[in-house]
Design an enzyme around this catalytic site. Structure first.
Site, PDB file in Angstrom:
ATOM      1  N   LYS A 153       5.532   1.558  -1.298  1.00  0.00           N
ATOM      2  CA  LYS A 153       5.869   2.671  -0.639  1.00  0.00           C
ATOM      3  C   LYS A 153       6.929   2.556  -0.037  1.00  0.00           C
ATOM      4  CE  LYS A 153       1.113   3.847  -0.170  1.00  0.00           C
ATOM      5  NZ  LYS A 153      -0.086   4.065   0.732  1.00  0.00           N
ATOM      6  N   ALA A 210      -5.578   1.451   2.714  1.00  0.00           N
ATOM      7  CA  ALA A 210      -6.209   0.220   2.183  1.00  0.00           C
ATOM      8  C   ALA A 210      -7.644   0.029   3.047  1.00  0.00           C
ATOM      9  CB  ALA A 210      -5.155  -0.788   2.101  1.00  0.00           C
ATOM     10  N   LYS A 256       7.490   9.279   4.474  1.00  0.00           N
ATOM     11  CA  LYS A 256       6.287   9.503   5.380  1.00  0.00           C
ATOM     12  C   LYS A 256       6.273   8.482   6.302  1.00  0.00           C
ATOM     13  CE  LYS A 256       3.049   6.907   2.959  1.00  0.00           C
ATOM     14  NZ  LYS A 256       2.232   6.310   3.642  1.00  0.00           N
ATOM     15  N   SER A 309      -2.431   3.237  10.460  1.00  0.00           N
ATOM     16  CA  SER A 309      -1.190   3.241   9.895  1.00  0.00           C
ATOM     17  C   SER A 309      -0.340   2.191  10.697  1.00  0.00           C
ATOM     18  CB  SER A 309      -0.633   4.620  10.254  1.00  0.00           C
ATOM     19  OG  SER A 309       0.749   4.588  10.385  1.00  0.00           O
ATOM     20  N   ASN A 351       2.919   1.906  10.328  1.00  0.00           N
ATOM     21  CA  ASN A 351       4.287   2.094  10.586  1.00  0.00           C
ATOM     22  C   ASN A 351       4.071   2.944  12.192  1.00  0.00           C
ATOM     23  OD1 ASN A 351       6.211   2.136   8.306  1.00  0.00           O
ATOM     24  ND2 ASN A 351       4.162   2.270   7.287  1.00  0.00           N
ATOM     25  N   VAL A 387       4.227  -5.854   6.832  1.00  0.00           N
ATOM     26  CA  VAL A 387       5.374  -4.933   6.741  1.00  0.00           C
ATOM     27  C   VAL A 387       5.428  -3.504   7.037  1.00  0.00           C
ATOM     28  CG1 VAL A 387       7.247  -4.481   5.044  1.00  0.00           C
ATOM     29  CG2 VAL A 387       6.067  -6.467   5.001  1.00  0.00           C
ATOM     30  N   GLU A 431       7.010  -0.233   6.303  1.00  0.00           N
ATOM     31  CA  GLU A 431       7.955   0.023   5.181  1.00  0.00           C
ATOM     32  C   GLU A 431       9.004   1.048   5.985  1.00  0.00           C
ATOM     33  OE1 GLU A 431       8.770  -1.093   2.432  1.00  0.00           O
ATOM     34  OE2 GLU A 431       6.901  -1.603   1.153  1.00  0.00           O
TER      35      GLU A 431
END
Length: 337
Positions: free
Chosen positions: A114, A148, A199, A263, A265, A288, A290
């Site tokens: 992603k 996940a 996103k 999430s 992020n 990570v 993204e």
């Protein structure tokens, strides 16, 4: 048209070993007797073989290691497989991809990454097409909305499987579908890859705003404007009259990534909003985000496109120009509608 998945006895491989790789490997083994799995770290391979658990990610997921051929040699895994599922985080993807010295002519590539390839600022599908000559008709894209962690818990989730031809996309759906995974076929491989990148940027923004004590009312406006930015960027990059950005792979994935406790992020954005440096947030998360890397890639691409993207630009100022988050978000709030 030849449907690659009509061939008999296809061999599947997982390339990567993070949380998304672990969840998708679980799905592959639901429908296939065995898989190959590239794991860069030999110590992780030893742990997976001995315990049946990934020592670093989604440790509750148990694997029957007798059904998995592990290797720390990416070329060995490629030789043993027909369908290659890439899940390596985009920031590290090129380092591993450059080690590939085998032809991919007879392979089908699936990307569940992603993010974009930094510097080149191209998607994973574009990378395989440009540098390895893989036609887009032999590239598939896995997208959400799907975390996940919920796959690992076998909570009902939805995956969108995209390929250039709808028949191939439907076959990809069969690869992953099970009792708790519903699948949606699509043909917008360009749009869903870019949507997955965008996103994550907007989820970072949501996290920053949450840390700065902005409430649900503001968040709804932020995410609405994020959706408009995504829609406009996709149209400017790869126009598609058949694309419906209100579908799950676009709007749905945006919503879950901006709101979910899982999430990474959003979590990364919360840490930035609380005053963490980028480096400190990355070290503490040990995963990570993204959206950090995607922010720079989209910013560079948009220099040529000139799409109005104040939220993405605000994230660039915060993450790469080290501007004060509270000040930048206050400025941004005056631009949202």
């Amino acid at each position: 048209m030849d449907n690659f998945f009509e061939r008999e006895n296809l061999r599947y491989a997982m390339i990567g070993s993070g949380s998304w790789a672990t969840a998708l490997a679980k799905l592959l083994l639901n429908n296939h007797d065995r898989i190959s799995w590239f794991v860069r770290d030999q110590e992780s391979i030893d742990q997976l073989k001995q315990t049946g658990h990934n020592p670093f990610y989604l440790q509750a997921v148990h694997f029957d290691s007798d059904r998995i051929d592990f290797s720390s040699d990416i070329n060995e895994v490629i030789d043993a497989s027909d369908v290659l599922l890439f899940t390596i985080p985009s920031a590290f993807f090129k380092d591993e991809a450059m080690k590939i010295n085998r032809s991919l002519e007879a392979k089908f590539i699936i990307t569940a990454i992603k993010g974009m390839v930094p510097v080149e600022n191209i998607t994973i599908a574009e990378y395989f097409n440009t540098y390895y000559g893989v036609p887009f008709s032999r590239i598939g894209v896995v997208s959400g909305p799907c975390h996940a962690e919920e796959v690992a818990m076998e909570r009902l989730s939805y995956l969108t499987l995209s390929s250039k031809h709808i028949e191939t996309a439907r076959s990809l759906c069969d690869v992953f579908a099970c009792d708790y995974i519903k699948t949606i076929p699509g043909t917008d491989i360009y749009g869903v890859e870019y949507a997955a990148i965008l996103k994550n940027i907007y989820a970072v923004a949501a996290g920053v705003c949450h840390a700065l004590s902005y409430g649900d009312n503001f968040m709804s406006v932020l995410i609405t404007n994020s959706f408009h930015e995504m829609r406009d960027f996709l149209h400017a990059t790869h126009p598609d009259a058949n694309r419906k950005t209100s579908k799950s792979a676009y709007l749905g994935d945006l919503l879950v990534t901006c709101y979910s406790q899982f999430s990474r992020n959003r979590t990364f954005g919360i840490m930035i909003g609380k005053g963490y440096s980028v480096h400190s947030a990355q070290v503490e998360m040990n995963m990570v985000a993204e959206g950090y890397y995607g922010t720079k890639c989209i910013y560079e691409i948009n220099k040529k496109l000139n799409v109005d993207m104040p939220i993405a630009e605000a994230m660039y100022k915060i993450l790469y120009e080290q501007k004060y988050p509270a000040y930048i978000i206050k400025q941004l709030s005056e631009q949202l509608q």
